[in-house]
Design a protein around this motif. Structure first.
Motif, PDB file in Angstrom:
ATOM      1  N   UNK A  58       0.848  -1.188   0.000  1.00 28.50           N
ATOM      2  CA  UNK A  58       0.000   0.000   0.000  1.00 28.50           C
ATOM      3  C   UNK A  58       0.886   1.241   0.000  1.00 28.50           C
ATOM      4  N   UNK A  59       0.557   2.191  -0.870  1.00 21.05           N
ATOM      5  CA  UNK A  59       1.312   3.448  -0.885  1.00 21.05           C
ATOM      6  C   UNK A  59       0.775   4.362   0.209  1.00 21.05           C
ATOM      7  N   UNK A  60       1.554   5.357   0.560  1.00 19.49           N
ATOM      8  CA  UNK A  60       1.121   6.298   1.591  1.00 19.49           C
ATOM      9  C   UNK A  60      -0.105   7.081   1.147  1.00 19.49           C
ATOM     10  N   UNK A  61      -0.199   7.392  -0.143  1.00 21.25           N
ATOM     11  CA  UNK A  61      -1.373   8.124  -0.627  1.00 21.25           C
ATOM     12  C   UNK A  61      -2.623   7.246  -0.510  1.00 21.25           C
ATOM     13  N   UNK A  62      -2.487   5.938  -0.770  1.00 18.83           N
ATOM     14  CA  UNK A  62      -3.614   5.011  -0.626  1.00 18.83           C
ATOM     15  C   UNK A  62      -3.999   4.859   0.845  1.00 18.83           C
ATOM     16  N   UNK A  63      -3.000   4.785   1.710  1.00 16.28           N
ATOM     17  CA  UNK A  63      -3.267   4.655   3.151  1.00 16.28           C
ATOM     18  C   UNK A  63      -3.960   5.903   3.682  1.00 16.28           C
ATOM     19  N   UNK A  64      -3.489   7.064   3.271  1.00 18.55           N
ATOM     20  CA  UNK A  64      -4.106   8.316   3.722  1.00 18.55           C
ATOM     21  C   UNK A  64      -5.564   8.381   3.281  1.00 18.55           C
ATOM     22  N   UNK A  65      -5.839   7.960   2.040  1.00 15.37           N
ATOM     23  CA  UNK A  65      -7.224   7.951   1.546  1.00 15.37           C
ATOM     24  C   UNK A  65      -8.079   6.968   2.332  1.00 15.37           C
TER      25      UNK A  65
END
Length: 110
Positions: A58-65
């Motif tokens: 999981x990318x950080x942008x996906x985790x933040x979303x």
């Protein structure tokens, strides 16, 4: 918030925290992801129990979303649908909900 937690709680170098970074590239394992979800839940009013789809890729942008989209926690009301009945409490009937019992531990009931 996510970036701050990664730096403060996991010692990640701030320069490594970019939207495309994955948890694997930051060297965070599944236990770290679970810990991260608990920390975020403690600091927000979000319920992260359903975020089992976050993994090392999981990318950080996906985790933040995902964190942003997580539902708000609901207060557990005794007797409400999904709430444990007193007889289902860890210590059984008559044990205050704030008490925990341990199997095999001596009881104060004699």
């Amino acid at each position: 918030m996510l970036c701050e937690l990664l730096v403060e709680e996991f010692g990640i170098d701030a320069a490594d925290i970019v939207p495309e970074a994955t948890f694997a590239t930051l060297e965070l394992d599944s236990l770290s992801l679970a810990e991260l979800a608990v920390i975020v839940a403690d600091r927000t009013d979000k319920d992260f129990r359903g975020l089992g789809n976050l993994d090392k890729d999981t990318t950080l942008i996906e985790a933040a979303a995902a964190f942003e989209a997580a539902p708000r926690c609901e207060a557990v009301v005794p007797g409400a649908r999904g709430a444990a009945a007193p007889s289902d409490a860890p210590g059984g009937a008559g044990v205050p909900s704030g008490s925990a019992s341990v199997a095999g531990a001596p009881s104060s009931e004699g």
